[in-house]
Design a protein around this motif. Structure first.
Motif, PDB file in Angstrom:
ATOM      1  N   ARG A   1      -3.700   3.181  -2.757  1.00 29.57           N
ATOM      2  CA  ARG A   1      -4.037   1.896  -3.388  1.00 29.57           C
ATOM      3  C   ARG A   1      -3.162   0.779  -2.832  1.00 29.57           C
ATOM      4  O   ARG A   1      -1.974   0.973  -2.598  1.00 29.57           O
ATOM      5  CB  ARG A   1      -3.757   1.946  -4.902  1.00 29.57           C
ATOM      6  CG  ARG A   1      -4.585   2.934  -5.672  1.00 29.57           C
ATOM      7  CD  ARG A   1      -5.983   2.377  -5.917  1.00 29.57           C
ATOM      8  NE  ARG A   1      -6.767   3.359  -6.658  1.00 29.57           N
ATOM      9  CZ  ARG A   1      -6.834   3.418  -7.978  1.00 29.57           C
ATOM     10  NH1 ARG A   1      -6.156   2.547  -8.693  1.00 29.57           N
ATOM     11  NH2 ARG A   1      -7.561   4.342  -8.567  1.00 29.57           N
TER      12      ARG A   1
ATOM     13  N   TYR B   1      -0.797   7.084  -3.157  1.00 25.44           N
ATOM     14  CA  TYR B   1      -1.737   6.682  -4.199  1.00 25.44           C
ATOM     15  C   TYR B   1      -3.026   6.106  -3.618  1.00 25.44           C
ATOM     16  O   TYR B   1      -4.000   5.898  -4.351  1.00 25.44           O
ATOM     17  CB  TYR B   1      -1.081   5.659  -5.135  1.00 25.44           C
ATOM     18  CG  TYR B   1       0.165   6.207  -5.790  1.00 25.44           C
ATOM     19  CD1 TYR B   1       0.074   7.179  -6.784  1.00 25.44           C
ATOM     20  CD2 TYR B   1       1.433   5.800  -5.389  1.00 25.44           C
ATOM     21  CE1 TYR B   1       1.216   7.713  -7.367  1.00 25.44           C
ATOM     22  CE2 TYR B   1       2.576   6.324  -5.970  1.00 25.44           C
ATOM     23  CZ  TYR B   1       2.457   7.282  -6.948  1.00 25.44           C
ATOM     24  OH  TYR B   1       3.583   7.800  -7.517  1.00 25.44           O
TER      25      TYR B   1
ATOM     26  N   ASN C   1      -0.755   2.211  -8.470  1.00 25.59           N
ATOM     27  CA  ASN C   1       0.221   2.333  -7.386  1.00 25.59           C
ATOM     28  C   ASN C   1       1.601   2.017  -7.956  1.00 25.59           C
ATOM     29  O   ASN C   1       2.091   0.898  -7.838  1.00 25.59           O
ATOM     30  CB  ASN C   1      -0.144   1.372  -6.243  1.00 25.59           C
ATOM     31  CG  ASN C   1       0.912   1.310  -5.150  1.00 25.59           C
ATOM     32  OD1 ASN C   1       1.945   1.972  -5.233  1.00 25.59           O
ATOM     33  ND2 ASN C   1       0.650   0.524  -4.128  1.00 25.59           N
TER      34      ASN C   1
ATOM     35  N   HIS D   1       0.858  -1.190   0.000  1.00 25.25           N
ATOM     36  CA  HIS D   1       0.000   0.000   0.000  1.00 25.25           C
ATOM     37  C   HIS D   1       0.891   1.236   0.000  1.00 25.25           C
ATOM     38  O   HIS D   1       1.803   1.361   0.819  1.00 25.25           O
ATOM     39  CB  HIS D   1      -0.893   0.013   1.232  1.00 25.25           C
ATOM     40  CG  HIS D   1      -1.865   1.153   1.211  1.00 25.25           C
ATOM     41  ND1 HIS D   1      -3.150   1.032   0.717  1.00 25.25           N
ATOM     42  CD2 HIS D   1      -1.727   2.460   1.587  1.00 25.25           C
ATOM     43  CE1 HIS D   1      -3.759   2.201   0.794  1.00 25.25           C
ATOM     44  NE2 HIS D   1      -2.917   3.089   1.324  1.00 25.25           N
TER      45      HIS D   1
END
Ligand code: GLA
Length: 366
Positions: free
Chosen positions: A69, A67, A85, A63
């Motif tokens: 994501r 971003y 990402n 993660h």
């Protein structure tokens, strides 16, 4: 986009280890590392932080706070590139290279947060790679030293990001600090920390010109240098001691590329031998001219920002920094005057229709 700001927000419970690694700005020695030459980068205050633990499931999850994501992938594979990402691919490439190095890399949960500016030539990708490897070293209790970490990180960049880079960025992120520059011989990896000239400090400014990219031009420059070395009958341009030796090259482009590399190596050696701030600044100005005219990796807006910096009375010298084609400039300023220089130069740069910003030090408001 989620608003996760910690590992626990994303993965529900705390990580096992944390690590961080800084970005870098190169003071002198541009496009010399893949010619086995000399470089003089320094770490910047901005860094990339990684939190990590073994995953409970079979897949790794990365993660990136920037971003919002999470990307998943099976250990031993590259992460997909199309899931919003871009950090994930660097992470998976780094883990793959760590496995090639002999580390037993399990499925991992990884959270990444970074304030290293991206895409301006301050080595955000090296900071990410080195931070991941430091976290992995701690998690596994692995015996891998800082130089080896830089080498694994460089392989990740070459094999998985497609840039045939040298080792400067990863060595700087792994071994440099913000107080002294890292004088590095990229052939032998012998190195020495060198304090900035007395009474000076570093200013880094973004030209606002996106580096659109760099990758193809960079790889082309590298190929040109290899052709020049072959034509001169040496293993690498590092082995050419005198600038006059490049004059025998009949191809004009190769001659200019080689002239930059040979003269740039000499500039780094001069700086490392010990110069005052004025002398260091002159070497930086000469480096910029060489990158602009012989190596042809600058762009007009960067040239204008560098000129504005060079004309300021608080500046000893200034140049583009990093691979080129846009991005950041670096200036050596009178100690304590970086903010004033930035505040004076930014409006003049704006008058030229360009939008710059100070990156080191960051200004509250301009
Ligand atoms: C990029 C590469 C480095 C170096 C510089 C140019 O940052 O990653 O290895 O070649 O460009 O000096």
């Amino acid at each position: 986009m989620t608003t996760a700001t910690t590992f626990q927000d994303v993965f529900g419970s705390p990580p096992a280890v944390y690590a961080r690694a800084p970005g870098r700005v190169n003071l002198l020695g541009e496009h010399t590392d893949y010619n086995e030459g000399f470089v003089l980068p320094i770490a910047i205050p901005q860094s990339t932080r990684v939190a990590m633990r073994r995953a409970s499931g079979p897949r790794s999850r990365v993660h990136a706070a920037a971003y919002g994501r999470t990307v998943e992938f099976a250990p031993g594979t590259d992460a997909p590139t199309d899931e919003g990402n871009p950090f994930a691919r660097y992470v998976s490439g780094t883990l793959l290279e760590a496995a090639h190095e002999g580390l037993e890399v399990p499925a991992l949960d990884i959270f990444v947060v970074s304030d290293v500016p991206i895409g301006v030539g301050l080595s955000s990708s090296a900071a990410l790679e080195v931070a991941v490897l430091r976290a992995l070293r701690d998690l596994l209790g692995a015996e891998i030293d800082d130089v080896r970490i830089a080498q694994v990180a460089q392989r990740a960049e070459i094999e998985h990001a497609g840039v045939r880079c040298g080792i400067m960025d990863q060595m700087a992120s792994s071994l440099a600090d913000t107080r002294s520059a890292l004088f590095l011989d990229t052939r032998t990896l012998r190195r020495q920390l060198i304090p900035l000239p007395e009474g000076s400090s570093v200013l880094v400014m973004d030209s606002g010109v996106a580096r659109s990219l760099a990758t193809s031009g960079y790889n082309q420059r590298r190929a040109e240098c290899e052709a020049a070395a072959a034509a001169l009958g040496v293993p690498a341009l590092r082995d050419v001691d005198y600038v006059s030796a490049v004059e025998q090259l009949t191809d004009d482009t190769l001659r200019r590329r080689a002239r930059h590399v040979v003269s740039e190596n000499q500039r780094v050696l001069s700086a490392a031998a010990g110069v005052d701030a004025i002398g260091f600044g002159q070497l930086m100005n000469a480096s910029h001219a060489s990158l602009r005219d012989d190596y042809e990796v600058s762009v007009p807006a960067v040239d204008r920002l560098v000129e504005l910096l060079q004309q300021h009375p608080g500046v000893f010298g200034a140049r583009m920094t990093g691979a080129g084609w846009g991005g950041a400039c670096v200036a050596l300023c009178r100690y304590g005057e970086q903010e004033k220089v930035a505040r004076d130069v930014l409006p003049a740069y704006a008058d030229l229709g360009e939008t710059g910003r100070a990156l080191v030090p960051e200004l509250d408001q301009v």
